[in-house]
Structures are given as C-alpha cells and as structure tokens.
Design an enzyme around this catalytic site. Structure first.
Site, short mmCIF file in Angstrom:
data_model
loop_
_atom_site.label_atom_id
_atom_site.label_comp_id
_atom_site.label_asym_id
_atom_site.label_seq_id
_atom_site.Cartn_x
_atom_site.Cartn_y
_atom_site.Cartn_z
N LYS A 223 0.85 -1.21 0.00
CA LYS A 223 0.00 0.00 0.00
C LYS A 223 0.88 1.25 0.00
CE LYS A 223 -0.28 2.15 3.39
NZ LYS A 223 -0.23 2.88 4.66
N ASP B 167 -5.47 0.85 8.55
CA ASP B 167 -5.15 0.63 7.14
C ASP B 167 -5.83 -0.61 6.57
OD1 ASP B 167 -3.55 2.79 6.61
OD2 ASP B 167 -1.67 1.76 7.09
O1 C5P Z 1 -5.13 1.74 13.71
P1 C5P Z 1 -3.71 1.36 13.90
O2 C5P Z 1 -3.54 0.33 14.98
O3 C5P Z 1 -3.01 0.96 12.65
O4 C5P Z 1 -2.98 2.67 14.41
C1 C5P Z 1 -1.71 2.65 15.02
C2 C5P Z 1 -1.53 3.96 15.76
O5 C5P Z 1 -1.43 5.04 14.85
C3 C5P Z 1 -2.70 4.31 16.67
O6 C5P Z 1 -2.50 3.80 17.95
C4 C5P Z 1 -2.65 5.81 16.69
O7 C5P Z 1 -1.69 6.24 17.63
C5 C5P Z 1 -2.12 6.17 15.32
N1 C5P Z 1 -3.17 6.55 14.35
C6 C5P Z 1 -3.80 7.76 14.48
N2 C5P Z 1 -4.76 8.13 13.56
C7 C5P Z 1 -5.08 7.31 12.54
C8 C5P Z 1 -4.43 6.07 12.40
C9 C5P Z 1 -3.48 5.71 13.32
O8 C5P Z 1 -3.52 8.54 15.40
N3 C5P Z 1 -5.98 7.70 11.66
#
Ligand code: C5P
Length: 299
Positions: A20, A145
């Site tokens: 991606k 993602d």
């Molecule tokens: O959703 P995911 O586990 O992939 O996200 C990892 C970290 O990235 C989250 O804990 C958050 O701190 C940050 N994040 C965010 N805003 C998003 C996606 C991710 O702050 N839209």
C-alpha cells in the site's frame, strides 16, 4: 475471477497482499478518541506478500519468504483469524500461510495488507456470508489501514481509515519503492502520529469531495505534488534514514516526485515511464546495495 485471486490446489485459496502506498496523506485534526482524521489517496504496487488459506485445516499461521523471520511479536493475521472465529463461528476458516516478500514495519501496510488478504480469502470461502457480514467494519477494528487494503484498489481513504471510496479513473504510475532496511521502533506509527500537533476537530465532519477524475499519469503526478504527506516530517524525526532515501530517489534521472509513504521509512519515487523507473531502481540498487529497492507499477 478477480485480479489477485487464485486457487492453488483444492481447498487452498490464495490472495495477494500488495504493498500500500499513500500517494498523498493529509491530517485534518485529532479526534476525541485520540485517532487522527485523515484524507489519503491510496494506491497499490504490483509487489506484495501472498496469503494462502487452507480451508478446514486447524487454525494456525505460518510465515515463510525473505522477510518472514522479521515478524516478531504481534501478528495481525493470527489476531484476525482468532477474532473472526469468535465473532462469526459459522464461517469456515482454516490454516494460513504468509509468504512475506515485503519488508515489515515499512510503511507499506504489510501486516494490514496480509490481514485484509486473509479476510478476502475467508469471504471467498464463505459465499453465503459474503454480503451479510460487515467485512469493512470488521477490517476497521483490526487497524486503520485494513479497510483500504481489503478494498485493494486505488481509493480515497478518510476518517481514521475506516471510510474508503474506490476510484475508477486513476492511471497506472511507474514508480520506485526504496526502503533503507534500518531497525524501526515497534510503535513507529504511534510515535509518528504523536509528534504531530494536530488541532482537535469536531466529532462529525462532512465527507470529503472525491478527487477530480484523472486519466493521464502526468496529471496524477501533478495532483500528488499539489498535496503532501503530513506524516513526512515526524517520520523523518523518528527514522532519520528517511531523509537519505528521499534524497537518493529525488536525485534519480526522471524522478518527478519523491515522498515518504505513510509513516515511513519506505519512500516512493514517481516516473513518467517504466523504463525510467527501472533505470532508477538499478542505479539505487548499485549505490545502496543494502536497501530494498523495487521498480513497480502503482494502481
Ligand atoms: O489503527 P492502527 O492500529 O493501525 O494505528 C496505530 C496507531 O497510529 C494508533 O495507535 C494511533 O496512535 C495512530 N493513528 C492515528 N490516527 C489514525 C491512524 C493511526 O492517530 N488515523
């Protein structure tokens, strides 16, 4: 059968998990739940991992491939399998083999792409549930993602990543992906987001306008240039090697734009022809033999 779908031998369902790339990524603000509200134009490269579901076998995840040994700690595919089995006991599951061809924690959505590929495989294996289960909602629970990786097509992604609009009119782009192969903190993405000083935003925002219809590669490149990756600066702070990769890509003949993808450290360079991208990839591989470098098509 859709692109990327294969049935290897009876009972095996094979899905590709393509890398991606965030062509653009803007951070609108910080939400009350701590996540950031994003707007991102996402495309996929013709390189990726392979996820094979062996239907009916005891649930188990094995990993092979050049970067298999780099998966330590959390395995999102194993979590996906366990969580889905609990949530929807009617679904037929199985064992999973991942062929890990992409560097891990690279900003290429690897773990998310693998989890999303597994969801697509399970959906294919359970046609009676294909339309009754909320696959995108479940994908969003696994990670920000995962929904766009589940869609696996050029898309506008927004919200924290749970909203995805597939785009039909984006041309294929010639590109080079480059990863410096440096160690990356396990909580890299969290660290990168934490360095932003994004303003708090109201709970409900209007949905973004879809990007204009783009048919020519040069217009897609101009669109990408006119936007940014707002995570680039914090990503450079967390992984300083990003700077060297961006600079090396930018200095290649014919490079139209060099940018960090997502939270890095993989960077991409856009080119006007496959030949130019291939020549640049060769040049970079020679000058940086320890980097992971690929000439790809994005689409
Ligand atoms: O959703 P995911 O586990 O992939 O996200 C990892 C970290 O990235 C989250 O804990 C958050 O701190 C940050 N994040 C965010 N805003 C998003 C996606 C991710 O702050 N839209």
């Amino acid at each position: 059968m859709a692109e990327g779908e294969r049935v290897d031998k009876p009972g095996n369902i094979v899905e590709r998990a393509r890398a991606k790339i965030n062509l653009t990524l803007s951070v609108v603000g910080r939400r009350a739940d701590g996540y950031h509200e994003l707007r991102s134009l996402v495309v996929f490269a013709n390189v990726g991992d392979t996820v094979t579901l062996q239907l009916g076998a005891p649930p188990n995840v094995s990993v092979a491939g050049p970067f298999g040994a780099d998966i330590t700690g959390r395995n999102l595919v194993a979590e996906t399998l366990a969580k889905l089995g609990q949530r929807e006991p009617r679904l037929q599951l199985g064992s999973v083999e991942i062929e890990k061809n992409l560097p891990v924690a690279a900003g290429l959505g690897g773990g998310s792409a693998d989890a999303a590929a597994l969801l697509r495989a399970i959906r294919r294996a359970n046609p009676e549930n294909a339309d009754t289960f909320d696959w995108i909602g479940f994908a969003a629970e696994l990670g920000s993602d995962v929904p766009v990786c589940f869609v696996h097509r050029p898309s506008l992604m927004w919200g924290r990543g749970e909203k995805v609009l597939p785009l039909t009119s984006l041309p294929s782009l010639a590109a080079v992906l480059a990863n410096p192969g440096v160690p990356v903190p396990a909580d890299k993405t969290t660290q990168v987001f934490r360095r932003l000083s994004a303003p708090p935003i109201p709970e409900t925002l209007p949905d973004p306008e879809p990007p204009p219809s783009i048919t020519r590669p040069e217009d897609a490149i101009a669109f990408a240039r006119a936007h940014t990756n707002d995570l680039a600066e914090p990503a450079r702070d967390v992984i300083p090697a990003c700077r060297e990769v961006e600079a090396a890509l930018a200095s290649c003949d014919g490079c139209q734009l060099a940018r960090i993808s997502g939270a890095g450290p993989t960077c991409f360079g856009l080119f006007l022809s496959t030949e130019a991208a291939q020549a640049a990839a060769q040049q970079l591989s020679r000058s940086h033999p320890n980097w992971w470098v690929r000439s790809v098509t994005l689409g």
